[in-house]
Write a protein that holds these residues in place. Sequence first.
Motif, PDB file in Angstrom:
ATOM      1  N   THR A  51       0.835  -1.203   0.000  1.00  0.00           N
ATOM      2  CA  THR A  51       0.000   0.000   0.000  1.00  0.00           C
ATOM      3  C   THR A  51       0.870   1.253   0.000  1.00  0.00           C
ATOM      4  N   GLY A  52       1.927   1.224   0.799  1.00  0.00           N
ATOM      5  CA  GLY A  52       2.840   2.365   0.864  1.00  0.00           C
ATOM      6  C   GLY A  52       3.507   2.641  -0.463  1.00  0.00           C
ATOM      7  N   LYS A  53       3.848   1.588  -1.180  1.00  0.00           N
ATOM      8  CA  LYS A  53       4.467   1.777  -2.501  1.00  0.00           C
ATOM      9  C   LYS A  53       3.500   2.460  -3.457  1.00  0.00           C
ATOM     10  N   SER A  54       2.232   2.057  -3.407  1.00  0.00           N
ATOM     11  CA  SER A  54       1.224   2.663  -4.279  1.00  0.00           C
ATOM     12  C   SER A  54       1.071   4.151  -3.990  1.00  0.00           C
ATOM     13  N   VAL A  55       1.015   4.507  -2.695  1.00  0.00           N
ATOM     14  CA  VAL A  55       0.892   5.916  -2.312  1.00  0.00           C
ATOM     15  C   VAL A  55       2.150   6.680  -2.701  1.00  0.00           C
ATOM     16  N   TYR A  56       3.311   6.065  -2.470  1.00  0.00           N
ATOM     17  CA  TYR A  56       4.585   6.705  -2.805  1.00  0.00           C
ATOM     18  C   TYR A  56       4.674   7.004  -4.301  1.00  0.00           C
ATOM     19  N   MET A  57       4.296   6.042  -5.129  1.00  0.00           N
ATOM     20  CA  MET A  57       4.374   6.225  -6.579  1.00  0.00           C
ATOM     21  C   MET A  57       3.459   7.355  -7.039  1.00  0.00           C
ATOM     22  N   HIS A  66      12.523   6.431  -8.132  1.00  0.00           N
ATOM     23  CA  HIS A  66      12.426   5.078  -7.590  1.00  0.00           C
ATOM     24  C   HIS A  66      13.605   4.836  -6.649  1.00  0.00           C
ATOM     25  N   PRO A  67      13.339   4.465  -5.402  1.00  0.00           N
ATOM     26  CA  PRO A  67      14.417   4.281  -4.421  1.00  0.00           C
ATOM     27  C   PRO A  67      15.526   3.378  -4.929  1.00  0.00           C
ATOM     28  N   GLY A  68      16.750   3.859  -4.792  1.00  0.00           N
ATOM     29  CA  GLY A  68      17.911   3.083  -5.191  1.00  0.00           C
ATOM     30  C   GLY A  68      18.329   3.232  -6.636  1.00  0.00           C
TER      31      GLY A  68
END
Length: 297
Positions: A51-57, A66-68
């Motif tokens: 869920t956090g990835k979806s919000v982050y994107m 994109h991290p890294g």
Amino acid sequence: MKSKNTIYRGLGILSVLFLLFTVSVSAQWNIPDKVKHKKAPQDATYELVKTGKSVYMNKCSSCHGHPGKSDFLKLKPAPTDFGTEKFQQENTEGSVFFKLDEGMGSMPSFKHQLSETDKWCVTFYIKSFDDNFVIKGDKSSSIKTDLTVSTDDADKTVAVTAEYTDKNGNKQALKDADIAFFVKRYFGNLPIGNATTDENGKAKITFPEDIAGDSTGNAEVIVKFSDTDTYGNTEIYKIVSWANPIHYKNPLDERHMWGNRASAPIWLLITYFSIVLGVWAVILWVIFQITRIKKAA
């Protein structure tokens, strides 16, 4: 008397040094110790990280990338790459949540833009790039999928092949899967089409003619599954040169009120430093008058 003069002179030097220090750290994060040790109200799980990835994107990737991958927006100061070992070592869960909540400079505050749950989910996603961060639960409830993207310059189409890995470890065509196509934008992704895979796991769309690109006509196409709960968050990025060339004027290149310290208006900087210097001048004048009183006494 000489010893007193030495003391006052030392105080004056310390005052100047303190002034320089306050100016130099004015753009640094000031995170209270109790905040650094703040813990989330619930444990991090792979579902919450998803869920956090979806919000982050949707909210953060336009600037931080994109991290890294070091594909953050080229600003001054540059946005942080959350995937670096240095960031992960220097920032706890509480620190990340605090930065999301408060914001600083050109980074906005998400205090009233995101719910507490979403902010913690984004925090979990960012901290998931730390090898020592503990995530509980099953890593994924979705099937293992794979996307392959190809492009055709002649008819300006983006084609995708979707596959999944069966129980025997063999790759099979994934049919009837909904695929979403986007073009990357600074503040979110622009949808440009949807398609459903056929019995061979293939689907394609024609690139729209009215899409704006960079100054050379390039655009970054993002291909992903619409149903991420079933098929996972697999995403493929492809650069195409079919967009309309647009020469953007970056508003951050000019000085303005809503910018960071590097792009603040000259009159504002002069006013700020004049006030600060004026305050310290008064302090030093008071100290000087005290020394005169001492001498007169």
